[in-house]
Design an enzyme around this catalytic site. Sequence first.
Site, PDB file in Angstrom:
ATOM      1  N   ARG A  83       0.822  -1.228   0.000  1.00 44.20           N
ATOM      2  CA  ARG A  83       0.000   0.000   0.000  1.00 44.20           C
ATOM      3  C   ARG A  83       0.849   1.269   0.000  1.00 44.20           C
ATOM      4  NH1 ARG A  83      -3.324  -3.661  -0.669  1.00 44.20           N
ATOM      5  NH2 ARG A  83      -5.383  -3.755   0.279  1.00 44.20           N
TER       6      ARG A  83
ATOM      7  N   SER B 107     -10.980  -1.034   3.017  1.00 45.96           N
ATOM      8  CA  SER B 107     -10.192  -1.137   4.255  1.00 45.96           C
ATOM      9  C   SER B 107      -9.781   0.257   4.724  1.00 45.96           C
ATOM     10  CB  SER B 107      -8.916  -1.942   4.022  1.00 45.96           C
ATOM     11  OG  SER B 107      -9.227  -3.232   3.601  1.00 45.96           O
TER      12      SER B 107
ATOM     13  N   GLU C 101      -5.095   3.252   6.158  1.00 47.73           N
ATOM     14  CA  GLU C 101      -4.793   3.131   4.731  1.00 47.73           C
ATOM     15  C   GLU C 101      -5.311   4.378   4.011  1.00 47.73           C
ATOM     16  OE1 GLU C 101      -5.944  -0.704   2.660  1.00 47.73           O
ATOM     17  OE2 GLU C 101      -6.781   0.732   1.260  1.00 47.73           O
TER      18      GLU C 101
HETATM   19  N1  EPU Z   1     -10.430 -11.248   9.710  1.00 47.06           N
HETATM   20  C1  EPU Z   1     -11.108 -11.345  10.902  1.00 47.06           C
HETATM   21  N2  EPU Z   1     -12.193 -10.540  11.098  1.00 47.06           N
HETATM   22  C2  EPU Z   1     -12.631  -9.676  10.161  1.00 47.06           C
HETATM   23  C3  EPU Z   1     -11.927  -9.581   8.949  1.00 47.06           C
HETATM   24  C4  EPU Z   1     -10.826 -10.365   8.738  1.00 47.06           C
HETATM   25  O1  EPU Z   1     -10.763 -12.111  11.777  1.00 47.06           O
HETATM   26  O2  EPU Z   1     -13.627  -9.004  10.421  1.00 47.06           O
HETATM   27  C5  EPU Z   1      -9.228 -12.097   9.467  1.00 47.06           C
HETATM   28  C6  EPU Z   1      -9.499 -13.535   9.144  1.00 47.06           C
HETATM   29  O3  EPU Z   1      -8.489 -14.284   9.782  1.00 47.06           O
HETATM   30  C7  EPU Z   1      -9.309 -13.607   7.637  1.00 47.06           C
HETATM   31  C8  EPU Z   1      -8.218 -12.598   7.430  1.00 47.06           C
HETATM   32  O4  EPU Z   1      -8.500 -11.572   8.385  1.00 47.06           O
HETATM   33  O5  EPU Z   1      -8.907 -14.875   7.228  1.00 47.06           O
HETATM   34  C9  EPU Z   1      -8.159 -12.005   6.046  1.00 47.06           C
HETATM   35  O6  EPU Z   1      -9.400 -11.368   5.751  1.00 47.06           O
HETATM   36  P1  EPU Z   1      -9.754 -10.882   4.266  1.00 47.06           P
HETATM   37  O7  EPU Z   1      -9.433 -11.920   3.284  1.00 47.06           O
HETATM   38  O8  EPU Z   1     -11.138 -10.347   4.304  1.00 47.06           O
HETATM   39  O9  EPU Z   1      -8.717  -9.729   3.967  1.00 47.06           O
HETATM   40  P2  EPU Z   1      -8.080  -8.538   4.799  1.00 47.06           P
HETATM   41  O10 EPU Z   1      -6.678  -8.856   5.114  1.00 47.06           O
HETATM   42  O11 EPU Z   1      -8.990  -8.162   5.944  1.00 47.06           O
HETATM   43  C10 EPU Z   1      -7.133  -7.388   2.658  1.00 47.06           C
HETATM   44  C11 EPU Z   1      -7.137  -6.051   1.976  1.00 47.06           C
HETATM   45  C12 EPU Z   1      -8.437  -5.827   1.222  1.00 47.06           C
HETATM   46  C13 EPU Z   1      -8.581  -6.942   0.211  1.00 47.06           C
HETATM   47  C14 EPU Z   1      -8.593  -8.283   0.972  1.00 47.06           C
HETATM   48  C15 EPU Z   1      -8.664  -9.456   0.045  1.00 47.06           C
HETATM   49  C16 EPU Z   1      -5.742  -4.588   3.311  1.00 47.06           C
HETATM   50  C17 EPU Z   1      -5.698  -3.431   4.245  1.00 47.06           C
HETATM   51  N3  EPU Z   1      -6.953  -4.991   2.952  1.00 47.06           N
HETATM   52  O12 EPU Z   1      -8.131  -7.380   3.681  1.00 47.06           O
HETATM   53  O13 EPU Z   1      -8.329  -4.596   0.522  1.00 47.06           O
HETATM   54  O14 EPU Z   1      -9.760  -6.799  -0.536  1.00 47.06           O
HETATM   55  O15 EPU Z   1      -7.360  -8.397   1.713  1.00 47.06           O
HETATM   56  O16 EPU Z   1      -7.430  -9.678  -0.516  1.00 47.06           O
HETATM   57  O17 EPU Z   1      -4.688  -5.098   2.920  1.00 47.06           O
HETATM   58  C18 EPU Z   1      -8.844  -2.268   0.540  1.00 47.06           C
HETATM   59  O18 EPU Z   1      -7.633  -2.075   0.570  1.00 47.06           O
HETATM   60  O19 EPU Z   1      -9.684  -1.321   0.530  1.00 47.06           O
HETATM   61  C19 EPU Z   1      -9.339  -3.641   0.588  1.00 47.06           C
HETATM   62  C20 EPU Z   1     -10.634  -3.916   0.679  1.00 47.06           C
END
Ligand code: EPU
Length: 337
Positions: free
Chosen positions: A164, A238, A333
């Site tokens: 990012r 995010s 972010e």
């Molecule tokens: N998780 C939780 N609770 C939640 C959300 C997530 O416990 O409410 C944990 C779980 O362990 C899950 C892990 O987080 O397995 C990963 O969750 P998710 O796949 O939803 O992804 P993220 O890491 O929360 C990132 C990006 C998103 C992107 C998703 C999918 C960042 C800051 N965010 O989210 O990007 O869509 O991965 O790859 O890196 C954005 O930047 O606006 C965005 C939406």
Amino acid sequence: MKISKNYNLTRLNTFGITVHAKFFVEINKETDLKELLTSVEFKNNQKLFFGGGSNVLFTKDFDGIVIFNKLKGIEIIENNSDFVLVRSMGGEKWHDLVLFSVNQGFWGLENLSFIPGTVGASPMQNIGAYGAELKDTLENVEAYNIETGEKKVFSNKECEFGYRESIFKNKLKGKYFISAITVKLSRKEKKNINYKVLQEYLTENKIEIKSSRDISDAIVFIRQSKLPNPKVLGNTGSFFKNIFITEEKLEDLQKRYPDIPYFKEDDLIKIPAGWLIEQCGWKGKRVGNVGMHEKQALILVNYGGATGKEIENFSLQVINSVEDKFGLKLEREVNLI
Ligand code: EPU
């Protein structure tokens, strides 16, 4: 080129916050930019380059000039049996570039499907999702130096991409106007379906991947089921970044929280910020007009009528509680203006 005064930005930021910009201008062709650079309004004011408004939180009116990139056009500029180079102007919607690519069977952008915002904004924070980042396919960025008006082509390396992050968000912040990008896409199959959430979805639904379009469709479905539509509920995806820590820190945390989820990425360990926030009781919690989304604890939402200050205050409470419980500092972010 028309410079408007006291321009209402409500519809241009996906949080749907009502603020005004002292001046506002749309760039529809590259010559508009040249004209703008010589104007008094541009020279005498602070500048804000604007794409889809999907990564910005306005906490007050903007006392300067907002420059809205509306440069359009997507074209294939090189085509051979292995790869294609696709050039897109900065004012195109990001997802339209993804669709252009997957509809022709090119591989490389499908994991980045349905990310809000524009092409011109995509290198700013090296957009990423489902195990892919823009930097994996980006060939170059074309940008105008706003002081000299000269155009420079930045190679992938020169963009200094990180998680990012890019040179445009750091060293060169506010110094360049991104007019176009070129991506290098594969004509040969290049599946990237290792990301846990994606893999689980494909397995559960017995989806066999035959094209980049299949991956794109799956990701659009996952995102639509988990992420709120900003047209219905104001948000910027995010709000916080995930956190990267060392092995030692992980071992330390595991003593207190044996179930802490983590993902190894290169030499670092990623802790999902969504989990940390959820553990602190914020998921689905609402305070006044602001809340944390019930399906994704990384997404701050405006239930209607929230001010930027309210959202900022809410985010500070979240940051403090995660720091108190885990000793980890969340970073936003989103850009605060
Ligand atoms: N998780 C939780 N609770 C939640 C959300 C997530 O416990 O409410 C944990 C779980 O362990 C899950 C892990 O987080 O397995 C990963 O969750 P998710 O796949 O939803 O992804 P993220 O890491 O929360 C990132 C990006 C998103 C992107 C998703 C999918 C960042 C800051 N965010 O989210 O990007 O869509 O991965 O790859 O890196 C954005 O930047 O606006 C965005 C939406």
